[in-house]
Write an enzyme that holds these catalytic residues in place. Sequence first.
Site, mmCIF file in Angstrom:
data_model
loop_
_atom_site.group_PDB
_atom_site.id
_atom_site.type_symbol
_atom_site.label_atom_id
_atom_site.label_comp_id
_atom_site.label_asym_id
_atom_site.label_seq_id
_atom_site.Cartn_x
_atom_site.Cartn_y
_atom_site.Cartn_z
ATOM 1 N N LYS A 195 -7.812 56.441 -36.853
ATOM 2 C CA LYS A 195 -8.202 56.401 -35.767
ATOM 3 C C LYS A 195 -9.152 57.612 -35.476
ATOM 4 O O LYS A 195 -8.789 58.619 -36.312
ATOM 5 C CB LYS A 195 -7.258 56.261 -34.586
ATOM 6 C CG LYS A 195 -7.740 55.773 -33.254
ATOM 7 C CD LYS A 195 -7.300 54.261 -33.174
ATOM 8 C CE LYS A 195 -7.910 53.661 -31.902
ATOM 9 N NZ LYS A 195 -7.696 52.345 -31.638
ATOM 10 N N GLY A 224 -4.485 43.313 -15.617
ATOM 11 C CA GLY A 224 -5.752 43.859 -16.095
ATOM 12 C C GLY A 224 -6.619 42.566 -16.936
ATOM 13 O O GLY A 224 -6.173 41.682 -17.361
ATOM 14 N N VAL A 225 -7.686 42.410 -16.203
ATOM 15 C CA VAL A 225 -8.539 40.920 -16.274
ATOM 16 C C VAL A 225 -9.602 41.569 -17.045
ATOM 17 O O VAL A 225 -10.875 40.814 -16.810
ATOM 18 C CB VAL A 225 -8.926 40.183 -15.009
ATOM 19 C CG1 VAL A 225 -7.534 39.676 -14.339
ATOM 20 C CG2 VAL A 225 -9.648 40.969 -13.936
ATOM 21 N N GLY A 226 -9.685 42.349 -18.020
ATOM 22 C CA GLY A 226 -10.818 42.758 -18.646
ATOM 23 C C GLY A 226 -10.824 41.951 -20.103
ATOM 24 O O GLY A 226 -10.765 40.860 -19.714
ATOM 25 N N VAL A 242 -9.640 41.427 -22.967
ATOM 26 C CA VAL A 242 -8.476 40.832 -23.397
ATOM 27 C C VAL A 242 -7.902 39.649 -22.410
ATOM 28 O O VAL A 242 -7.630 38.829 -22.514
ATOM 29 C CB VAL A 242 -7.425 41.709 -24.263
ATOM 30 C CG1 VAL A 242 -6.265 40.951 -24.608
ATOM 31 C CG2 VAL A 242 -8.037 42.525 -25.079
HETATM 32 P P1 NAD Z 1 -10.743 46.532 -20.525
HETATM 33 O O1 NAD Z 1 -11.356 47.784 -20.109
HETATM 34 O O2 NAD Z 1 -12.122 45.325 -20.652
HETATM 35 O O3 NAD Z 1 -9.894 45.719 -19.638
HETATM 36 C C1 NAD Z 1 -8.676 46.497 -18.849
HETATM 37 C C2 NAD Z 1 -8.941 45.945 -17.343
HETATM 38 O O4 NAD Z 1 -7.806 46.627 -16.831
HETATM 39 C C3 NAD Z 1 -10.135 46.329 -16.670
HETATM 40 O O5 NAD Z 1 -10.452 45.417 -15.888
HETATM 41 C C4 NAD Z 1 -9.518 47.601 -15.610
HETATM 42 O O6 NAD Z 1 -10.186 47.437 -14.309
HETATM 43 C C5 NAD Z 1 -8.042 46.912 -15.656
HETATM 44 N N1 NAD Z 1 -7.286 48.172 -15.222
HETATM 45 C C6 NAD Z 1 -7.089 49.570 -15.395
HETATM 46 N N2 NAD Z 1 -6.083 49.999 -14.873
HETATM 47 C C7 NAD Z 1 -5.333 48.978 -14.100
HETATM 48 C C8 NAD Z 1 -4.217 48.995 -13.330
HETATM 49 N N3 NAD Z 1 -3.582 50.184 -12.927
HETATM 50 N N4 NAD Z 1 -3.788 47.795 -12.847
HETATM 51 C C9 NAD Z 1 -4.440 46.732 -12.932
HETATM 52 N N5 NAD Z 1 -5.510 46.585 -13.527
HETATM 53 C C10 NAD Z 1 -6.122 47.776 -14.316
HETATM 54 O O7 NAD Z 1 -10.109 46.504 -21.930
HETATM 55 P P2 NAD Z 1 -9.887 45.224 -23.120
HETATM 56 O O8 NAD Z 1 -10.481 45.491 -24.162
HETATM 57 O O9 NAD Z 1 -9.285 44.298 -22.463
HETATM 58 O O10 NAD Z 1 -8.249 46.016 -23.392
HETATM 59 C C11 NAD Z 1 -7.161 45.901 -22.651
HETATM 60 C C12 NAD Z 1 -6.012 46.722 -23.324
HETATM 61 O O11 NAD Z 1 -5.778 46.025 -24.636
HETATM 62 C C13 NAD Z 1 -6.072 48.078 -23.576
HETATM 63 O O12 NAD Z 1 -4.935 48.649 -23.579
HETATM 64 C C14 NAD Z 1 -6.738 48.127 -25.167
HETATM 65 O O13 NAD Z 1 -6.273 49.120 -25.832
HETATM 66 C C15 NAD Z 1 -5.758 46.821 -25.741
HETATM 67 N N6 NAD Z 1 -6.413 46.365 -26.844
HETATM 68 C C16 NAD Z 1 -7.549 45.608 -26.856
HETATM 69 C C17 NAD Z 1 -8.161 44.954 -27.932
HETATM 70 C C18 NAD Z 1 -9.384 44.324 -27.911
HETATM 71 O O14 NAD Z 1 -9.840 43.635 -28.708
HETATM 72 N N7 NAD Z 1 -10.287 44.571 -26.933
HETATM 73 C C19 NAD Z 1 -7.451 44.856 -29.141
HETATM 74 C C20 NAD Z 1 -6.105 45.547 -28.939
HETATM 75 C C21 NAD Z 1 -5.833 46.293 -27.919
#
Ligand code: NAD
Length: 366
Positions: A92, A191-193, A195
């Site tokens: 990493k 978290g509705v990002g 993933v």
């Molecule tokens: P992202 O930034 O797109 O989404 C994260 C969401 O969580 C955002 O909408 C943010 O506003 C919300 N959030 C932050 N703090 C919060 C809280 N306290 N309460 C509620 N919502 C909150 O990120 P992502 O790419 O969707 O990744 C989400 C998680 O999955 C992370 O921990 C990331 O490390 C992990 N992850 C992602 C991937 C990938 O392919 N994107 C792969 C493996 C692991």
Amino acid sequence: MLEIKASQTVKEGSIFGQISSMDHEQLVVCHDEATGLKALIGIHNTTLGPALGGTRMWPYATEEEAITDVLRLSRGMTFKNALAGLNLGGGKAVIIGDPKLKNEAFLRRFGRFVQSLGGRYVTAEDVNMKTSDMEYIAMETKHVTGLPEIKGGGGDPSPVTAYGTYMGMKAAAKKAFGSDSLSGKKICVQGVGQVGKYLIEYLIKEGAEVLITDIFEDKLKKVALDTGAVAIDPNLIYDMDMDIYAPCALGATINDDTIDRLKCAVIAGGANNQLKDEAKHGQILLEKGIIYAPDFLINAGGVINVGAEYFGGYNREIVYKQAEKIYDTCLYILNKSEKENIPAQQAAIEAAKERINAIGRVKLSF
Ligand code: NAD
């Protein structure tokens, strides 16, 4: 050969102390005055293959914080890649600073540092890094993956991550409820990002009762409207009556403050490092009878996707088939956890180490 015994030469808290305590192979310090680049690359273990793991950019308050993060994250990648059945080691990188610092020269300079490692480390996107940033890095190194689809890459890995997480959740449901159907199950997605939003679609499609939350109200409302899930206040999630808690935001949400409030039978989500204290909180979940699907096991879809791109001949169908196997692996780990009465997180780490050791021995022969 001169052998330096870590225990005789290492002071607690020193760099070598930290590296040896977590069993790392290498920590690379990268600096460029002209662009302001300050980066650390952690290579944890390369027994299975090149160390693959994304680059995170973050305004760390101290160097110590950045070192701890890169060491912890790269170690996690070793286990994630091993358990996903990939021929990849764990690594990493972290770049220290405000993401606004990023520009072409900055990213290309970082790419040259990656190239200087000759393929021992392969980078990809992570927090605050996008597929477009990978394009600049790719101008200086071939050891980068996660490029946009129009550049021949596999594109955004998040949909595959969500699919693998969904598979892991179904396996955990099978263990907890005797059936892997999520229909009618009350599931809270935090978290509705990237993933979260794809995961919610799978859950709604299967007929689950889905509650969702996010700290950004507009985003939350939009996903609720698009999917039919019910939006709730972010502060309520730990106290909800629910069957499944799906952390898809930050790490460390299972901690001293939340663990006794969680009223769920299963925890399965995509966020990294969900357990604040791996040993302590893993053990408490076991004692409480909550089925925990280890994060690094069920969120491996993303690395399966970028790994496939790195090895060439990217095929989306094969990638999804590989992510589907997370179901079987998760069930295997949960059964191992039950049989040996050990936390699922520990069972998963042990299984990852078993594969690394077994393949390491295979490689001893010519
Ligand atoms: P992202 O930034 O797109 O989404 C994260 C969401 O969580 C955002 O909408 C943010 O506003 C919300 N959030 C932050 N703090 C919060 C809280 N306290 N309460 C509620 N919502 C909150 O990120 P992502 O790419 O969707 O990744 C989400 C998680 O999955 C992370 O921990 C990331 O490390 C992990 N992850 C992602 C991937 C990938 O392919 N994107 C792969 C493996 C692991």
